[in-house]
Motif scaffolding. Sequence first.
Motif, PDB file in Angstrom:
ATOM      1  N   HIS A   5       0.829  -1.207   0.000  1.00  0.00           N
ATOM      2  CA  HIS A   5       0.000   0.000   0.000  1.00  0.00           C
ATOM      3  C   HIS A   5       0.866   1.261   0.000  1.00  0.00           C
ATOM      4  N   LEU A   6       1.919   1.233   0.809  1.00  0.00           N
ATOM      5  CA  LEU A   6       2.814   2.390   0.868  1.00  0.00           C
ATOM      6  C   LEU A   6       3.512   2.640  -0.466  1.00  0.00           C
ATOM      7  N   GLN A  48      -1.281   5.881  -3.940  1.00  0.00           N
ATOM      8  CA  GLN A  48      -1.983   6.560  -2.854  1.00  0.00           C
ATOM      9  C   GLN A  48      -1.027   7.124  -1.817  1.00  0.00           C
ATOM     10  N   PHE A  49       0.201   6.585  -1.794  1.00  0.00           N
ATOM     11  CA  PHE A  49       1.188   7.072  -0.837  1.00  0.00           C
ATOM     12  C   PHE A  49       2.464   7.490  -1.562  1.00  0.00           C
ATOM     13  N   HIS A  88       8.530  11.967  -2.552  1.00  0.00           N
ATOM     14  CA  HIS A  88       7.323  12.032  -3.392  1.00  0.00           C
ATOM     15  C   HIS A  88       7.368  13.235  -4.339  1.00  0.00           C
ATOM     16  N   ARG A 109       3.899  14.337   7.053  1.00  0.00           N
ATOM     17  CA  ARG A 109       3.792  13.663   5.762  1.00  0.00           C
ATOM     18  C   ARG A 109       2.940  14.448   4.780  1.00  0.00           C
ATOM     19  N   LEU A 114       1.680  13.338   1.108  1.00  0.00           N
ATOM     20  CA  LEU A 114       1.401  11.992   1.591  1.00  0.00           C
ATOM     21  C   LEU A 114       0.368  12.029   2.719  1.00  0.00           C
TER      22      LEU A 114
END
Length: 206
Positions: free
Chosen positions: A106-107, A111-112, A144, A180, A185
Amino acid sequence: MRTLPIAAIAAIGLFTSAALVAQAGAPATPGAADPARVTGGTYAVDPGHTQVLFAYNHMGITNNVGVIAMPTGSLTLDPKKPADAKVSISFPVANIRTGIAKLDEHLMSAQFFDAAKFPNATFESTSVKIDGTDADITGNLTIHGVTKPVTLDASFVGAGTNPMSKKEMIGFSATAAIKRSDFGLGMAVPMVGDAVELKIVAEFDK
């Protein structure tokens, strides 16, 4: 019952060995918290002994943790001018591990961290403020695709010569706190905490 004599013999051997070591004196470690051991120059980060531990709150119930390791990077240091030190380090985002496989996946997703698009997290120092063997290391942290200034509260741990590689080693620890959401994030804030605590252990080899 038959295993008791074996256990007893093992215990006697263990205590005897410990006593002999105590009499002979424990072997010295290669490194020590002595700045005089630092010769200076350019050092490469040791990917096998450098990690960032991160911690965040989950729903006000638990403080979960994870780690990212195996970076690349360098440190340039003159022990006569420690405030001129420069550090550059890059961590592959795909190396993030929480111990929970589905969470790791997931990370890595869009989405992250979106590891496919932004594969690395980097830190480039811009200034160093020295206080004895401690330092505030300010630099640009990029995660990111977003870059923000961050200050690391760093401490010198030790230096010495690796008995196998014969290379000079130097080690530091550091802490920092980030949000984050500053790095795009912010999914699930505040259910999943925005604040992230970082603890860094770093070794550099000359």
